[in-house]
Design a protein around this motif. Structure first.
Motif: not given
Length: 135
Positions: A92-113
């Motif tokens: 998803w082009g996010l910081a690959a740090d393994g932390i589920v923060g606001p940006n990762t939550w946004a990706a996870l909450c998207s129905a898009g794969t």
């Protein structure tokens, strides 16, 4: 004979809730159980509880397309969950740090794969995790 007024009962309930949180006896293993939603917090390696289960469930919606596998939904943020989150963050082009923060939550909450625009509908279990996590 009425022993408690409505306002007294409300005051007692509020005081009990405040005391429970202050004393750490609030039921649940996640800070999100005490206030807010899972999405209001960051999660990383070593975390556990319902919110981690929701993260794992939502990650499993994306992983077959991104990585070709799924992870166990066990509520433990261990090595497999961290690796899965990093794979999702990279895709998803996010910081690959393994932390589920606001940006990762946004990706996870998207129905898009693989992006906000590509994917399929959530399954019933994924939809339940989506709602419970506060997406």
């Amino acid at each position: 004979m009425k022993l408690w007024s409505t306002s007294s009962a409300r005051s007692l309930a509020a005081l009990t809730a405040v005391a429970a949180v202050a004393l750490g006896s609030f039921v649940g293993s996640s800070p999100a159980m005490a206030a807010g939603t899972c999405r209001s917090y960051n999660y990383s390696y070593g975390g556990n509880g319902n919110c981690v289960s929701y993260i794992q469930t939502l990650a499993n919606h994306k992983l077959p397309t991104i990585a070709g596998y799924r992870i166990a939904v066990d509520g433990q943020y261990g090595a497999a969950t961290r690796t899965a989150i990093i794979r999702i963050q990279q895709r998803w082009g996010l910081a690959a740090d393994g932390i589920v923060g606001p940006n990762t939550w946004a990706a996870l909450c998207s129905a898009g794969t693989v992006s906000n625009y590509a994917g399929e509908s959530f399954t019933a279990a994924e939809w339940n995790a989506y709602r419970a996590a506060g997406c």
